[in-house]
Scaffold this active site. Structure first.
Site, short mmCIF file in Angstrom:
data_model
loop_
_atom_site.label_atom_id
_atom_site.label_comp_id
_atom_site.label_asym_id
_atom_site.label_seq_id
_atom_site.Cartn_x
_atom_site.Cartn_y
_atom_site.Cartn_z
CB CYS A 3 -16.02 26.00 -5.41
SG CYS A 3 -15.27 24.97 -4.15
CG ASP A 4 -16.43 31.52 -9.57
OD1 ASP A 4 -16.94 31.04 -10.61
OD2 ASP A 4 -16.46 32.73 -9.31
#
Ligand SMILES: *Cc1c(COP(=O)(O)O)cnc(C)c1O
Length: 389
Positions: free
Chosen positions: A340-341
């Site tokens: 999710c980065d």
């Protein structure tokens, strides 16, 4: 379309033929393994080892296992007769447990923990590097019979990864430090250096050898003849099919000439190649797990990323060639990893065919500094399984 050169007798050029071989191998492996997986090709490990031995017959390679410490890789190099470069007690135990002999291991971290020094003594790993006086006191306390090489600071110009920023004594101090080692009861054997990793600039090696030869002369004159030169690692590999400027054979021919010119025949040479031996053997196979259209281009999300086997894009400053099994018109596209980065973005400008969910993206020459620095379980995603083929 591929144009055939008459010189090749109608056969496709080597890199093209190799790509076809790799793609057939990937298709076969996809039937047996879930992605992401990294194939390490034994025949390429063997080819690279033989290439090194053939081009530098006077130099004994000690494989630097930090490039890829997978047991299958280490076992293959044990089988081929390589030595090993380790930087910690844990690495030392690993290579010995996999069959390396202690007298073919160098403990090549100039800063060693006392427990690791004691371990080296107990296991009979005698050869080590140092670059400062406090380390000598440590060694004389815990391993008075150690054989030491002083690591000197040398130019890393043009190398992708700098390795003289943190380690290496001033060459002016080298002789003094070796004398000090002797005074403390250690055995001063010679000099080591590292020109930086992915070093395409042969001048770094030639100059480092010249500085080393001066230290050898000074030691000889002072009645403390030295016997070993460790020329480190740094030997470059080609990452892109059409890349120019990496020519291992030409480079080491010059290194060999310099060695013959500057040193007596009885001097022993070793090297610590990591990337060169294992990089070309690795093929990472990933799949597209999602796609979207944003910022005017196709975004493809892969099941391996920056925190996984592409970690070398951060730590190793590496760039890779992303390839697809699907052919067709190419479009500007972005590639991202699964976490999710936003940092987990691999490329914003790849020219690749339009892909669909489950399509394969693979990368060659990714065997070094990739899985070795991958994080185990960030966001619940695991790095690729390594498969020896
Ligand atoms: C990393 C390292 C190596 C291996 O370097 P490559 O560029 O992969 O050949 C060798 N020796 C030392 C001391 C290192 O730190």
């Amino acid at each position: 379309m591929l144009k055939l050169s008459p010189l090749l007798n109608g056969k496709p050029p080597k890199s093209k033929a190799e790509s076809i071989g790799v793609e057939n191998l990937i298709r076969a492996m996809l039937k047996k393994h879930r992605t992401p997986f990294m194939m390490i090709r034994r025949n390429i490990l063997q080819r690279q080892y033989r290439r090194f031995r053939h081009c530098l017959p006077e130099v004994t390679p000690y494989y630097a296992i930090k490039a890829n410490p997978h047991p299958g890789v280490i076992k293959e190099f044990v089988r081929l007769g390589a030595g090993f470069d380790v930087a910690s007690g844990a690495e030392l135990k690993t290579v010995l447990a996999l069959g390396a002999s202690a007298n073919k291991v160098i403990f090549a971290n100039t800063i060693k923990m006392p427990d690791d020094i004691i371990l080296a003594r107990r296991r009979g790993v005698r050869l080590m590097t140092f670059d400062n006086e406090p380390e000598l006191y440590k060694l004389s306390e815990h391993y008075p019979r150690a054989h030491v090489l002083v690591r000197i600071k040398v130019e890393n110009q043009g190398s992708i990864v700098q390795l003289s920023l943190k380690f290496g004594a001033d060459p002016d101090q080298a002789f003094y430090l070796l004398r000090k080692a002797q005074a403390l009861g250690l055995t001063p054997l010679g000099v080591s250096f590292h020109v930086g990793s992915q070093s395409t600039n042969v001048e770094n090696y030639l100059q480092a050898l010249e500085i080393t030869a001066h230290i050898f002369k000074e030691a000889e004159r002072s009645g403390m003849p030295l016997k070993v030169v460790d020329i480190g690692g740094g030997f470059p590999i080609q990452y892109f099919d059409n890349e120019i400027g990496v020519n291992f054979e030409r480079m080491v021919r010059q290194i060999r000439k310099q060695i013959k010119l500057l040193f007596e025949k009885n001097v022993k040479f070793i090297a610590e190649p990591g990337r060169f031996l294992v990089g070309p053997a690795g093929v990472l196979v990933t799949q597209v797990i999602g796609r979207t259209f944003r910022n005017n281009k196709n975004y493809y999300y892969l099941n391996d990323g920056m925190y996984g086997d592409f970690s070398g894009m951060v730590f190793d400053h590496c760039k890779y060639e992303f390839k697809t099994l699907r052919r067709g018109q190419k479009f500007l596209s972005a590639l991202a990893g699964p976490t999710c980065d936003s940092f987990d973005t691999l490329s914003l400008n790849e020219e690749i065919p339009e892909l669909y969910v489950n399509d394969v993206i693979y990368v060659k020459n990714i065997g070094a500094y990739s899985s070795a620095s991958a994080v185990a379980n960030f966001n619940g995603f695991c790095p690729a399984k390594i498969v020896m083929v």
